[in-house]
Scaffold this active site. Structure first.
Site, PDB file in Angstrom:
ATOM      1  CG  HIS A   1       0.272   1.949  -9.472  1.00  0.00           C
ATOM      2  ND1 HIS A   1       0.004   1.645  -8.156  1.00  0.00           N
ATOM      3  CD2 HIS A   1      -0.802   2.663  -9.912  1.00  0.00           C
ATOM      4  CE1 HIS A   1      -1.179   2.150  -7.818  1.00  0.00           C
ATOM      5  NE2 HIS A   1      -1.675   2.779  -8.867  1.00  0.00           N
TER       6      HIS A   1
ATOM      7  CG  ASP B   1      -2.106   0.859   1.129  1.00  0.00           C
ATOM      8  OD1 ASP B   1      -2.281   1.501   0.067  1.00  0.00           O
ATOM      9  OD2 ASP B   1      -2.893   0.927   2.097  1.00  0.00           O
TER      10      ASP B   1
ATOM     11  CG  LEU C   1       9.280 -17.503  -3.136  1.00  0.00           C
ATOM     12  CD1 LEU C   1       9.253 -17.540  -1.598  1.00  0.00           C
ATOM     13  CD2 LEU C   1       9.588 -16.074  -3.591  1.00  0.00           C
TER      14      LEU C   1
HETATM   15  C1  FPP Z   1      -1.714   0.331  -3.383  1.00  0.00           C
HETATM   16  O1  FPP Z   1      -1.261   1.618  -3.596  1.00  0.00           O
HETATM   17  C2  FPP Z   1      -1.259  -0.582  -4.351  1.00  0.00           C
HETATM   18  C3  FPP Z   1      -1.998  -1.319  -5.235  1.00  0.00           C
HETATM   19  C4  FPP Z   1      -3.110  -0.877  -6.072  1.00  0.00           C
HETATM   20  C5  FPP Z   1      -1.621  -2.718  -5.367  1.00  0.00           C
HETATM   21  C6  FPP Z   1      -0.182  -2.973  -5.656  1.00  0.00           C
HETATM   22  C7  FPP Z   1       0.200  -2.666  -7.027  1.00  0.00           C
HETATM   23  C8  FPP Z   1       1.470  -2.545  -7.425  1.00  0.00           C
HETATM   24  C9  FPP Z   1       2.638  -2.727  -6.546  1.00  0.00           C
HETATM   25  C10 FPP Z   1       1.670  -2.155  -8.837  1.00  0.00           C
HETATM   26  C11 FPP Z   1       2.257  -3.178  -9.702  1.00  0.00           C
HETATM   27  C12 FPP Z   1       1.778  -4.543  -9.539  1.00  0.00           C
HETATM   28  C13 FPP Z   1       2.122  -5.522 -10.398  1.00  0.00           C
HETATM   29  C14 FPP Z   1       1.893  -6.936 -10.046  1.00  0.00           C
HETATM   30  C15 FPP Z   1       2.767  -5.238 -11.668  1.00  0.00           C
HETATM   31  P1  FPP Z   1      -2.339   2.760  -3.621  1.00  0.00           P
HETATM   32  O2  FPP Z   1      -2.506   3.179  -5.048  1.00  0.00           O
HETATM   33  O3  FPP Z   1      -3.587   2.285  -2.959  1.00  0.00           O
HETATM   34  O4  FPP Z   1      -1.636   3.868  -2.781  1.00  0.00           O
HETATM   35  P2  FPP Z   1      -2.340   5.017  -1.937  1.00  0.00           P
HETATM   36  O5  FPP Z   1      -3.104   4.339  -0.829  1.00  0.00           O
HETATM   37  O6  FPP Z   1      -1.176   5.808  -1.455  1.00  0.00           O
HETATM   38  O7  FPP Z   1      -3.214   5.769  -2.889  1.00  0.00           O
END
Ligand code: FPP
Length: 229
Positions: A31, A14, A126
């Site tokens: 991301h 997150d 893994l």
């Molecule tokens: C949360 O950050 C993250 C996600 C939506 C999920 C995790 C996604 C990635 C790490 C991107 C790439 C993934 C792959 C598998 C290629 P947020 O956008 O909710 O952050 P915020 O809470 O600060 O808005």
């Protein structure tokens, strides 16, 4: 006292959006950097002597509510990530598996996911599990429906455990980054006895060193599983 072993690590990644905002970038940049963090942490887990499975929450069933462009970006990023990652998987002996309702993704993305699963199925250092269009209630409900369709009438905990999509082992440690302290419909069944750790670090800044520190702290915890020790 014997320290707790860690076989199954789960991570709620997150804070990508906040990381990008703090730097004046678009959320999508967060991301992109977050995808690199997955690679770093997965490679660390593959080299760790105890960790057998690492499950990452990459896209929840609720993430479709995000702006269309962000969703499209995440889909493209996932495709690119899996394409680029194949050499990392093979080099580090990592098996890739997806959980979640991937049949709602585009056909080419579904094919990429299936192909990556097939090509890495014999790797054994893994299992990297990516939860994609995943929701735990939906996973449990599907397990129960499968059991009903098999004609089961007296359903046991063992039945549910073995009918979940997740390669089944209980989670030992769950980490959520970015300071939020929620489970967000992630692995509800499998987390029953997990130790929880909430890190203030935003996911793109999360490092293998911090993970190592968290694992050391986890090892000092006494896991009682409801009993006394
Ligand atoms: C949360 O950050 C993250 C996600 C939506 C999920 C995790 C996604 C990635 C790490 C991107 C790439 C993934 C792959 C598998 C290629 P947020 O956008 O909710 O952050 P915020 O809470 O600060 O808005």
């Amino acid at each position: 006292m014997q320290s707790s072993t860690i076989k199954h690590l789960a991570i709620i990644m997150d804070g990508n959006g906040r990381w990008a905002k703090e730097r004046g970038f678009k959320r999508t940049k967060g991301h992109e950097v977050g995808a690199e963090t997955i690679r770093t942490i997965t490679t660390y887990c593959a080299k760790h002597s105890e960790i057998e499975t690492a499950t990452f929450y990459a896209f929840s069933t609720e993430n479709w509510k995000r702006p269309k462009l962000e969703v499209e970006f995440l889909m493209k990023l996932l495709d690119k990530y899996l394409k680029n990652e194949l050499s990392t998987y093979q080099k580090n002996d990592i098996r890739f598996q997806a959980i979640g309702n991937i049949q709602e993704f585009s056909k080419p993305l579904q094919a990429r996911i299936k192909k990556t699963e097939e090509l890495t199925q014999n790797n054994s250092s893994l299992i990297q599990v990516l939860a994609l269009n995943y929701g735990s209630r939906s996973e449990i409900t599907s397990a129960v429906n499968k059991l009903i369709s098999e004609g089961k009438t007296n359903i046991t905990e063992e039945d549910i455990s073995t009918h979940l999509q997740t390669p089944y082992t209980d989670i030992d440690l769950l980490i959520r980054t970015s300071g939020e302290e929620r489970i967000s419909n992630f692995l509800l069944w499998q987390l029953s006895y997990a130790e929880l750790y909430f890190s203030p670090t935003l996911w793109p800044d999360f490092t293998a060193n911090e993970l190592e520190d968290i694992i050391q702290q986890y090892k000092t915890r006494t896991r009682r599983f409801g009993g006394i020790k």
